[in-house]
Each structure stands twice: as C-alpha cells, then as structure tokens.
Scaffold this motif. Sequence first.
Motif, PDB file in Angstrom:
ATOM      1  N   TRP A 165       4.747  -7.751  -9.572  1.00 21.72           N
ATOM      2  CA  TRP A 165       5.581  -6.995 -10.505  1.00 21.72           C
ATOM      3  C   TRP A 165       6.231  -5.772  -9.884  1.00 21.72           C
ATOM      4  CZ3 TRP A 165       6.971  -9.290 -14.802  1.00 21.72           C
ATOM      5  CH2 TRP A 165       6.172 -10.311 -15.307  1.00 21.72           C
ATOM      6  N   ARG A 166       5.472  -5.001  -9.113  1.00 21.05           N
ATOM      7  CA  ARG A 166       6.064  -3.793  -8.540  1.00 21.05           C
ATOM      8  C   ARG A 166       5.233  -3.333  -7.358  1.00 21.05           C
ATOM      9  NH1 ARG A 166       5.812   2.002  -9.803  1.00 21.05           N
ATOM     10  NH2 ARG A 166       4.195   1.512 -11.306  1.00 21.05           N
ATOM     11  N   ALA A 167       5.828  -3.411  -6.181  1.00 19.82           N
ATOM     12  CA  ALA A 167       5.143  -2.925  -4.986  1.00 19.82           C
ATOM     13  C   ALA A 167       5.310  -1.407  -4.901  1.00 19.82           C
ATOM     14  CB  ALA A 167       5.717  -3.590  -3.744  1.00 19.82           C
ATOM     15  N   LEU A 168       4.226  -0.698  -4.639  1.00 20.86           N
ATOM     16  CA  LEU A 168       4.256   0.754  -4.501  1.00 20.86           C
ATOM     17  C   LEU A 168       4.291   1.066  -3.008  1.00 20.86           C
ATOM     18  CD1 LEU A 168       1.487   1.554  -7.135  1.00 20.86           C
ATOM     19  CD2 LEU A 168       3.956   1.423  -7.480  1.00 20.86           C
ATOM     20  N   GLY A 169       5.487   1.279  -2.474  1.00 23.23           N
ATOM     21  CA  GLY A 169       5.599   1.457  -1.035  1.00 23.23           C
ATOM     22  C   GLY A 169       5.863   0.121  -0.360  1.00 23.23           C
ATOM     23  N   ALA A 170       5.478   0.031   0.908  1.00 20.45           N
ATOM     24  CA  ALA A 170       5.760  -1.158   1.705  1.00 20.45           C
ATOM     25  C   ALA A 170       5.035  -2.379   1.138  1.00 20.45           C
ATOM     26  CB  ALA A 170       5.355  -0.922   3.155  1.00 20.45           C
ATOM     27  N   ALA A 171       5.787  -3.444   0.845  1.00 22.85           N
ATOM     28  CA  ALA A 171       5.179  -4.666   0.326  1.00 22.85           C
ATOM     29  C   ALA A 171       4.367  -5.373   1.400  1.00 22.85           C
ATOM     30  CB  ALA A 171       6.251  -5.601  -0.216  1.00 22.85           C
ATOM     31  N   LYS A 172       4.792  -5.233   2.662  1.00 27.25           N
ATOM     32  CA  LYS A 172       4.090  -5.843   3.790  1.00 27.25           C
ATOM     33  C   LYS A 172       3.927  -4.822   4.907  1.00 27.25           C
ATOM     34  CE  LYS A 172       5.835 -10.534   2.912  1.00 27.25           C
ATOM     35  NZ  LYS A 172       6.541 -11.714   3.484  1.00 27.25           N
ATOM     36  N   LEU A 173       2.930  -5.058   5.745  1.00 27.62           N
ATOM     37  CA  LEU A 173       2.745  -4.235   6.930  1.00 27.62           C
ATOM     38  C   LEU A 173       3.267  -5.002   8.136  1.00 27.62           C
ATOM     39  CD1 LEU A 173      -0.849  -2.803   6.284  1.00 27.62           C
ATOM     40  CD2 LEU A 173       1.373  -1.829   5.654  1.00 27.62           C
ATOM     41  N   GLN A 174       3.758  -4.291   9.141  1.00 18.94           N
ATOM     42  CA  GLN A 174       4.374  -4.929  10.295  1.00 18.94           C
ATOM     43  C   GLN A 174       3.402  -5.096  11.461  1.00 18.94           C
ATOM     44  OE1 GLN A 174       7.761  -2.383  11.001  1.00 18.94           O
ATOM     45  NE2 GLN A 174       8.965  -3.295   9.350  1.00 18.94           N
ATOM     46  N   GLN A 175       2.667  -4.042  11.784  1.00 16.75           N
ATOM     47  CA  GLN A 175       1.760  -4.109  12.930  1.00 16.75           C
ATOM     48  C   GLN A 175       0.522  -4.938  12.603  1.00 16.75           C
ATOM     49  OE1 GLN A 175       0.946  -0.103  14.290  1.00 16.75           O
ATOM     50  NE2 GLN A 175       3.085   0.509  14.021  1.00 16.75           N
TER      51      GLN A 175
END
Length: 343
Positions: A165-175
């Motif tokens: 419904w709503r991501a608070l900040g980054a939906a995924k991490l990169q590292q």
Amino acid sequence: MSLTVTAIVVSYNRAGLLQECLDALTSQTRQPDRVIVIDNASTDGAADVAKRHPLQPEVTVLDHNVGGAGGFCAGIARALADAATDPAILDAANHPDDNRSQQANHYVWLMDDDTIPTPTALEQLLAAAGEARERNGVWPAVLGSKALWTDGREHLMNKPRPRTWRALGAAKLQQSAEAFQVRSLSFVSCLINARMIESTRALPRAAYFLWNDDYEYTTKLLRRATGYYVPASEVIHKTKVFGSSDADPGERFFFEVRNKLWILRFSRGNFTAAEYTELLLKTLRRWVLTYWRSPDRAVILDCLKRGLREGLGQRPAANAELLAGNPEIVAAIDDIEISAVES
C-alpha cells in the motif's frame, strides 16, 4: 555506527536443537553482545544445556509453558529492563547517529530454538539496517532473515510479501541483495529496534500462545515505520516437516482462527482501512482453502468452531496475568506496558 544486539532464544523441550542454535550464535561473524534464553519449563534438560553452554547465555526458566508468544514477551521485557543498566548499551546510546532515547542503538534478535543462523546471518541483518539508515534517514524498525528448511528449500510460510500500500522510504535496498520493504515479519530470526518497542510501549501478546503473535506484533511496529526482509541473511528453520503457506495446519488451525479473530477485533489500529479490508478478505479465503485442501476436514471444522467460540467470545488475557508466576518478568512487563497507560 555503534549498535548493540541482544539475542533472545525461546526454548521448549528441544535440548538438541537448542544446543545447535547456541552453537550457531557462537559461530556468528558478528556475534550478539548478549544472549538471553527463555525456557518454557522444559522437561528434557534444555535449560541445563543453556546454562552449560560456552556462550554463557542468561537463562530464565518460566514457571510454566506460555508458548512462543509468551516466551518472546518475557524475553523482550527482560532485555529492555536489563538495557537500562547495561554498560555496553548505555555507551552506545552516548554515541549514536540518531538518538532520541536510551534504546536508539539497541536491537533485539528473536528466534525459536529450532532456528539455526548461518554464520553471517546477524552481520547481514545489521548491514541492511545500516543501508536503510543511510537511505531513509532513520533506523529500520524490524528486519527479518530468509528461512530455509533442512534440504535448502525456502520456508514459504516464513516469507513475507512486499509492502503493497505505501512504502515509507526506499522500497528496496541496493547493497543488500534483493532486500525489500515489508508490512509484517516472522519471529524466525527477527531483528527489532528497541526504540520502536519503547515508543509503542507494546510487547507480543502472550495470550496468543503460538501463531499470528509475530504478525500482530510486527504489524503494530510497522504501522508507520520501515521494515525489511533480508534474503542475504539466512537461517535454517528445523521444523519437523517442510512448511509452506498452504500446508495443512491440523490441530493448530485453532490458533489461526482464534488469534486472527483477536487481531481483527482488538488490533484494528495496526492497519489502515484498506489493509484491514484486505486482511479480512484474505483470512476468509485462507480458511476456506484450508478446509477444502485438508485430508481431515473433521479436525479443521472442529478447530474452526472452537476458534470462533474463543475468538469472538473472549479477550486475550493480559501479559502480566499470564506470566504472574515469574515476578521479575512481570516487573519488566509493567515497566513497559504500564508506562503506556501513564504516558
């Protein structure tokens, strides 16, 4: 980045698995700063295994079996009570990147005795926490590991869905490879920011005994906070049989029904209106599918009837009431939950 971690292991009549779990904690590339074992009145010598272990965990033996839910309630309460006087945690609190409370840099790491962390499990969780802090500007509230069965298959019953419904900040991490934001997490290797516990003034509901206690608790913590599923952090979940989201629960279906009804009745504030509607619809769908797929529908029907009766006719008892035979734990629970009433 200065972080302290208290590992909490809940044990009941699985001395051999508890030995494996503690051995795995000893082998961590980043070891927890403290380890607490909550023993649910085991009769197989599990508490003695913990007391003799070279890791030297702090062992609390409860007066009776209060299930995984009660064990985690007791463990978190003890960990936060001890944090008030622990030099390592107080030192970390004096040198934080983000500190509005004493618990800012303290995490508790939850697992049952049948959870065997791989050597880098904690290291990877903390790495993900650090990346989330950099990307979002705040420490994540909860992070969870990937649970595998003994043959290497992923335990789908422990895998959460992405937050929809709503991501608070980054939906995924990169590292942290393939890490994504979630709305709930299992207690099978669950890392919780102690400041979130402090701010919500809430503990897992011991009355749930087992099933849905982790869902109820983590949805409360993640209502307005970030949490991530971290596949790079792996644990072996040594259940007797492989479990998936559509596995036949048998007699345990009673706890699914009763506890889910308690969530719907008494934890509505954990969810937005859309999330609550989704939960209701998915719950009804799951119960219907469980009945139709079960090889013993009589058992499922009996559990459904009993679960409906208790879930609709009773309220979950208070944590302090259910753990009344353990005065030190009750005092720690009261420090958290009574403060919520007073604040």
